[in-house]
Write a protein that holds these residues in place. Structure first.
Motif, PDB file in Angstrom:
ATOM      1  N   SER A 138       0.780  -1.082   0.043  1.00 42.22           N
ATOM      2  CA  SER A 138      -0.075   0.094   0.132  1.00 42.22           C
ATOM      3  C   SER A 138       0.885   1.263   0.051  1.00 42.22           C
ATOM      4  CB  SER A 138      -0.935   0.075   1.298  1.00 42.22           C
ATOM      5  OG  SER A 138      -0.056  -0.052   2.470  1.00 42.22           O
ATOM      6  N   GLU A 139       0.286   2.325  -0.483  1.00 40.78           N
ATOM      7  CA  GLU A 139       1.088   3.512  -0.531  1.00 40.78           C
ATOM      8  C   GLU A 139       1.504   4.239   0.639  1.00 40.78           C
ATOM      9  OE1 GLU A 139      -1.256   6.314  -2.625  1.00 40.78           O
ATOM     10  OE2 GLU A 139      -1.640   5.272  -4.407  1.00 40.78           O
ATOM     11  N   ARG A 140       0.796   3.722   1.922  1.00 40.88           N
ATOM     12  CA  ARG A 140       1.468   4.455   3.022  1.00 40.88           C
ATOM     13  C   ARG A 140       2.746   3.972   3.623  1.00 40.88           C
ATOM     14  NH1 ARG A 140      -1.784   1.150   7.685  1.00 40.88           N
ATOM     15  NH2 ARG A 140      -0.265   1.985   9.031  1.00 40.88           N
ATOM     16  N   TYR A 141       3.180   2.961   3.119  1.00 41.40           N
ATOM     17  CA  TYR A 141       4.465   2.512   3.035  1.00 41.40           C
ATOM     18  C   TYR A 141       5.608   2.990   2.382  1.00 41.40           C
ATOM     19  CZ  TYR A 141       2.336  -0.765   6.717  1.00 41.40           C
ATOM     20  OH  TYR A 141       1.516  -1.233   7.618  1.00 41.40           O
TER      21      TYR A 141
END
Length: 218
Positions: free
Chosen positions: A61-64
């Motif tokens: 996911s983009e958050r990482y």
């Protein structure tokens, strides 16, 4: 013109990490049948169920920031060519179940002593393993692996391993998201099996020499 994928490297320090939560529980259940007459004195069964649960997030996911999109593929990881590998993609909540068994019997001997009874192992170990991923889009249940191990005449060690898929198969023998039970009321299909035997032979003036033969089917 055919599309080409260009790979570039960046000479800078970058680090990634993974984490997960897991818990497990296991116990032993004992059962015994005793016989008052005859050479057979008792049969004992040990049943060992183990349950494990592992939860891990989706590291793509983009958050990482571990994965990106370059327009030619759905996604790629900036650590694809790294020596330590890349973080796992896809959220997982895996429940694993293991069922192990042991079966042995006790026989009476003619000697009238305290240790006159003799223990005989019928099956050293036999059981099955499977897991279920509650977050998978399809094919949530894994194949079921089964195993058995025993010793014959204190010389021959037998090991049996196999794999059974609970899903129906298409014409290419690929699993489809439909249980075999819904089609013909069968638990599944054995996709692989192997039998391995090892022998310990006593020779005069020599120690036990193990020999092994193996048979496999796909």
């Amino acid at each position: 013109d055919s599309a080409k994928v260009l790979t570039d490297t960046i000479g800078e320090f970058a680090a990634n990490f993974e984490y997960n939560f897991s818990t497990s529980i296991s116990t032993n259940l004992y059962g015994m049948v005793q016989f008052k007459k005859g050479k057979l004195k008792a049969i004992r069964h040990v049943f060992t169920p183990s349950l494990n649960f592992r939860l891990s997030p989706d590291f793509s996911s983009e958050r990482y920031g571990y994965y990106g999109n370059n327009g030619s593929r759905t996604s790629y990881s900036i650590y694809d060519i790294g020596i330590y590998g890349k973080p796992g993609a896809g959220r997982q909540g895996v429940l694993s179940l293991s069922l192990a068994n042991n079966l042995e019997m006790k026989v009476r001997t003619p000697k009238d002593t305290v240790n006159a009874d003799k223990k005989v192992k019928l099956l050293d170990q036999f059981g099955a393993n499977a897991s279920y991923n509650m977050f998978a889009d399809s094919l949530n249940l894994s194949d079921i692996s089964f195993f058995a191990r025993t010793t014959l005449f204190n010389k021959i060690n037998l090991n049996i391993n196999g794999n059974l898929t609970p899903y129906a198969l298409d014409t290419n023998n690929s699993r489809i998201n439909k249980f075999r039970w819904a089609e013909d009321r069968k638990i599944g299909k054995i996709t692989s099996a192997s039998l391995a035997a090892s022998f310990n032979l006593n020779r005069q003036g020599q120690q036990n020499q193990p020999r092994q033969s193996q048979l496999g089917t796909e």
